[in-house]
Design an enzyme around this catalytic site. Structure first.
Site, mmCIF file in Angstrom:
data_model
loop_
_atom_site.group_PDB
_atom_site.id
_atom_site.type_symbol
_atom_site.label_atom_id
_atom_site.label_comp_id
_atom_site.label_asym_id
_atom_site.label_seq_id
_atom_site.Cartn_x
_atom_site.Cartn_y
_atom_site.Cartn_z
ATOM 1 N N ARG A 180 0.841 -1.207 0.188
ATOM 2 C CA ARG A 180 -0.053 0.097 -0.123
ATOM 3 C C ARG A 180 0.726 1.263 -0.166
ATOM 4 N NH1 ARG A 180 -3.422 -3.821 2.367
ATOM 5 N NH2 ARG A 180 -5.097 -4.279 0.821
ATOM 6 N N ASP A 209 0.420 -6.864 -3.007
ATOM 7 C CA ASP A 209 -1.119 -6.617 -3.050
ATOM 8 C C ASP A 209 -1.397 -5.611 -4.140
ATOM 9 O OD1 ASP A 209 -3.610 -6.041 -1.805
ATOM 10 O OD2 ASP A 209 -2.480 -6.724 -0.113
ATOM 11 N N HIS A 284 -6.442 -10.089 -4.052
ATOM 12 C CA HIS A 284 -5.541 -8.881 -3.906
ATOM 13 C C HIS A 284 -4.306 -8.803 -4.827
ATOM 14 C CE1 HIS A 284 -6.814 -7.264 0.001
ATOM 15 N NE2 HIS A 284 -7.269 -8.332 0.323
ATOM 16 N N GLU A 349 -9.889 -12.456 1.267
ATOM 17 C CA GLU A 349 -10.935 -11.364 0.750
ATOM 18 C C GLU A 349 -11.045 -11.537 -1.035
ATOM 19 O OE1 GLU A 349 -10.844 -7.955 3.735
ATOM 20 O OE2 GLU A 349 -9.144 -7.918 2.146
ATOM 21 N N TRP A 415 -7.186 -13.843 11.521
ATOM 22 C CA TRP A 415 -7.340 -12.479 11.478
ATOM 23 C C TRP A 415 -8.626 -12.015 11.404
ATOM 24 C CZ3 TRP A 415 -9.656 -8.909 8.189
ATOM 25 C CH2 TRP A 415 -9.936 -9.465 6.798
ATOM 26 N N TYR A 440 -4.325 -5.494 15.433
ATOM 27 C CA TYR A 440 -4.379 -4.728 14.197
ATOM 28 C C TYR A 440 -3.690 -3.307 14.292
ATOM 29 C CZ TYR A 440 -5.782 -7.846 10.555
ATOM 30 O OH TYR A 440 -5.526 -9.031 9.611
ATOM 31 N N PHE A 441 -2.451 -3.114 14.119
ATOM 32 C CA PHE A 441 -1.787 -1.868 14.664
ATOM 33 C C PHE A 441 -2.076 -0.722 13.505
ATOM 34 C CE2 PHE A 441 1.458 -4.119 17.482
ATOM 35 C CZ PHE A 441 0.165 -4.530 18.282
ATOM 36 N N ASP A 442 -2.852 -1.000 12.491
ATOM 37 C CA ASP A 442 -3.241 0.107 11.700
ATOM 38 C C ASP A 442 -4.506 0.867 12.343
ATOM 39 O OD1 ASP A 442 -4.997 -2.051 10.954
ATOM 40 O OD2 ASP A 442 -4.980 -1.555 9.036
ATOM 41 N N TRP A 490 -0.754 -2.644 8.449
ATOM 42 C CA TRP A 490 -1.454 -2.657 7.134
ATOM 43 C C TRP A 490 -1.329 -1.110 6.913
ATOM 44 C CZ3 TRP A 490 -2.088 -6.990 4.367
ATOM 45 C CH2 TRP A 490 -2.413 -7.979 5.120
ATOM 46 N N GLU A 492 -2.460 1.269 4.286
ATOM 47 C CA GLU A 492 -3.173 2.295 3.628
ATOM 48 C C GLU A 492 -2.976 3.622 3.970
ATOM 49 O OE1 GLU A 492 -4.108 -0.662 4.760
ATOM 50 O OE2 GLU A 492 -5.713 -1.856 3.514
HETATM 51 C C1 TNX Z 1 -8.054 -6.669 5.699
HETATM 52 S S1 TNX Z 1 -6.238 -8.621 7.127
HETATM 53 C C2 TNX Z 1 -6.841 -7.143 4.954
HETATM 54 C C3 TNX Z 1 -6.005 -6.258 4.385
HETATM 55 C C4 TNX Z 1 -6.159 -4.505 4.678
HETATM 56 C C5 TNX Z 1 -6.651 -4.726 6.191
HETATM 57 C C6 TNX Z 1 -6.928 -3.418 6.846
HETATM 58 C C7 TNX Z 1 -6.139 -9.200 5.742
HETATM 59 C C8 TNX Z 1 -5.807 -10.650 5.617
HETATM 60 N N1 TNX Z 1 -6.629 -8.372 4.628
HETATM 61 O O1 TNX Z 1 -5.880 -6.339 2.941
HETATM 62 O O2 TNX Z 1 -5.151 -3.946 4.568
HETATM 63 O O3 TNX Z 1 -7.918 -5.387 6.216
HETATM 64 O O4 TNX Z 1 -6.874 -3.494 8.319
#
Ligand code: TNX
Length: 550
Positions: A180, A209, A284, A349, A415, A440-442, A490, A492
């Site tokens: 990202r 990604d 992704h 995802e 996760w 999740y440290f974002d 993450w 972003e």
């Molecule tokens: C989910 S956690 C995602 C990432 C995103 C994140 C943002 C995961 C396996 N996939 O692609 O960056 O949420 O929090």
């Protein structure tokens, strides 16, 4: 004659005892600020003083031990301005001894440290344990030992303690998303330094990604010529970034050359950090189709996205055999670069819209007797696992790889809460816990009003500290499948290295204690006190952090 020998023996024994016992003020808990808190500490009296005459005694014929001895003296000789040498042996008593010693109780990473007035003895079963013992020695010294400048007028004392220490979990990980936003190799090394400082041992490198491919693959140069670059929309909110226009050049991004990767992996190894590469599939992956559109279902050319989009429909075609040839070509180079036994293949995802409409995917479903697109994803992952197994690697994936049936030897990274991990452990699969709620440290770490823009969520330090990777619903046998935990960063909303440090710290400090310290020794109030000294260490090391108190 016999009596005389006894007397001589008793006198020498007394001499040895006085020499090696600790004299001076009683050391107390508040004199010690080790993070993560060790498993067992006993407090002695007085201290060991390091000076120019101190010797480090280590097996200089063993290159790994010699290197470890060097990491100890380098810091002492730079920050503490001393001139300490390494010797194989010496009659001198002013010494710090590093030695390997068979002691199964200490396991792969444990150590035993005995500090007395005249001598320090660090023992471990394996070299990694010596490395962690050395980190502990640094934390027993005044914080200025972490300074880049020489610091004079300080007595370099190590308080007399006896520490027997080993980690609660073998997997103590930190992830970093470099797709990202791209971060230079020097920062990756600093991130590894911070991981090692916390006695953590895994760096999960999220290398690919939708927003940029970051690893040089010789067989497919388009991945770094094209898929690594996007248009610069850094002035816009992540969710409001217009795609690349026809007359625009993609200038924002970057990638790591294979040479840089080898160097980073070796650097990490010298700090006992293993590097887990992640190559995302089947979803992704839209950045790949900017260079190789033939591997998507539609064959349409994409440009690398400068921001977010949802859902992730542009995924690898699962009905096209050449996709697997392509992926195996990539993985083959990845395998040659990363010695760690695991490869992470993503798996999260993946929106199956295209698979539903794709004749090739549908024909694969028919031919392989699959029930639906979930089973097609499972087919995809199992096929990749087969390849990895043939190359002696183990597969890790996000918890979506459970859907449609888990590949036979896969390790699951949980996760979306702990449930995926629980299900996998009950099926007898290894698990790494990193639930969004705690790891999740974002996410925001304090009131969003007081913080730089983040993706959302709210995970403060105390919440991280309360994390328990072992869910109550697992029985003793199932618990053993939980290898440990990790935090995910993450990026972003994290465009530069200082911001990564700010988001990661001090939450990583809390997680390090969760993953290392025995559960019954974890204490939030005491942790907060030790954190103040940890902040001073960060200051000396030039590490950014959020000055969090809760
Ligand atoms: C989910 S956690 C995602 C990432 C995103 C994140 C943002 C995961 C396996 N996939 O692609 O960056 O949420 O929090």
């Amino acid at each position: 004659m016999k009596n005389q020998r006894n007397i001589t023996f008793t006198i020498s024994l007394l001499f040895v005892l006085t020499l090696f016992s600790c004299n001076g003020d009683k050391v107390t808990k508040k004199d010690i600020t080790i993070i993560p808190e060790p498993a067992v500490i006993e407090y002695g009296n007085g201290y060991f003083k390091i000076d120019d005459k101190t010797l480090v005694i280590a097996d200089t014929n063993n290159p790994e031990i010699f290197k470890l001895a060097n990491t100890l003296i380098e810091r002492l000789n730079s920050a503490a301005d001393l001139d300490i040498k390494i010797k194989k042996q010496s009659k001198n008593i002013n010494q710090i001894i590093l030695e390997l010693l068979e002691n199964e109780d200490l396991g792969e990473e444990g150590y035993h440290l005995l500090v007395q007035n005249n001598i320090v003895r660090l023992q471990a079963n394996k070299a990694a344990g010596l490395f962690y013992g050395i980190q502990t020695i640094f934390q027993l010294l005044p914080v200025d030992i972490f300074s880049y400048q020489k610091v004079n007028n300080i007595e370099w004392h190590i308080p007399c303690v006896e520490i027997t220490d080993k980690p609660r979990f073998s997997w103590r990980g930190m992830h970093l998303d470099v797709s990202r936003h791209f971060f230079p190799p020097e920062f990756i090394k600093k991130y590894i330094d911070i991981i090692a400082l916390h006695k953590m041992n895994i760096f999960h490198w999220h290398l690919t990604d939708d927003n940029g491919w970051r690893i040089e693959i010789n067989k497919y140069p388009g991945l770094t010529d094209i898929s690594a670059w996007r248009v610069d929309r850094e002035d816009k909110h992540w969710k409001e970034r217009e795609p690349q226009k026809e007359d625009e050049k993609a200038t924002y991004g970057g990638f790591y050359t294979q040479e840089e990767i080898r160097e980073i992996v070796e650097y990490a190894g010298s700090k006992y950090v293993r590097v887990l590469p992640e190559i995302e599939m089947p979803g992704h992956t839209s950045e790949v189709f900017a260079a190789y559109p033939e591997y998507s279902c539609t064959g349409k050319i994409f440009t690398v996205r400068p921001g977010s989009y949802w859902p992730n429909s542009e995924i690898f075609c699962a009905g096209n055999d050449s996709v697997f040839v392509f992926l195996e070509g990539i993985l083959s180079e990845v395998i040659n670069l990363f010695p760690f036994e695991y490869i992470h293949i993503g798996g999260d995802e993946a929106d199956k819209t295209r698979w539903k409409a794709c004749p090739k995917c549908q024909s694969r479903i028919n031919k392989e007797n699959l029930k639906d697109e979930d089973e097609l994803q499972s087919y995809f992952i199992k096929r990749i696992e087969k390849y990895l197994t043939s190359r002696n690697k183990k597969l890790i994936g996000w918890d979506e790889i459970l859907e449609g049936g888990l590949a036979s030897d896969a390790t699951v990274m949980s996760w979306r809460g702990l449930d995926g991990g629980i299900a996998a452990a009950k099926l007898g699969h290894d698990v790494i816990m990193c639930p969004g709620t705690h790891c999740y440290f974002d996410h925001y770490q304090a009131d969003p009003e007081s913080q730089p823009l983040a993706i959302g969520g709210y995970t403060n330090l105390k919440k991280v500290y309360s994390f328990n990777p072992i869910p109550k619903s697992l029985n003793k046998d199932e618990e053993a499948y939980v290898l440990g935990g990790q935090a995910n960063v993450w990026t972003e909303y994290i465009p530069d290295p200082e911001h990564i440090e700010y988001m990661a710290l001090p939450r990583m400090t809390a997680l390090a204690e969760v993953l290392w310290t025995p559960e019954n020794k974890r204490n939030w109030r005491n942790f907060r006190k030790r954190l103040i000294i940890q902040y001073e260490r960060f200051d000396r090391l030039g590490i950014n952090y959020y000055n969090s108190k809760q």
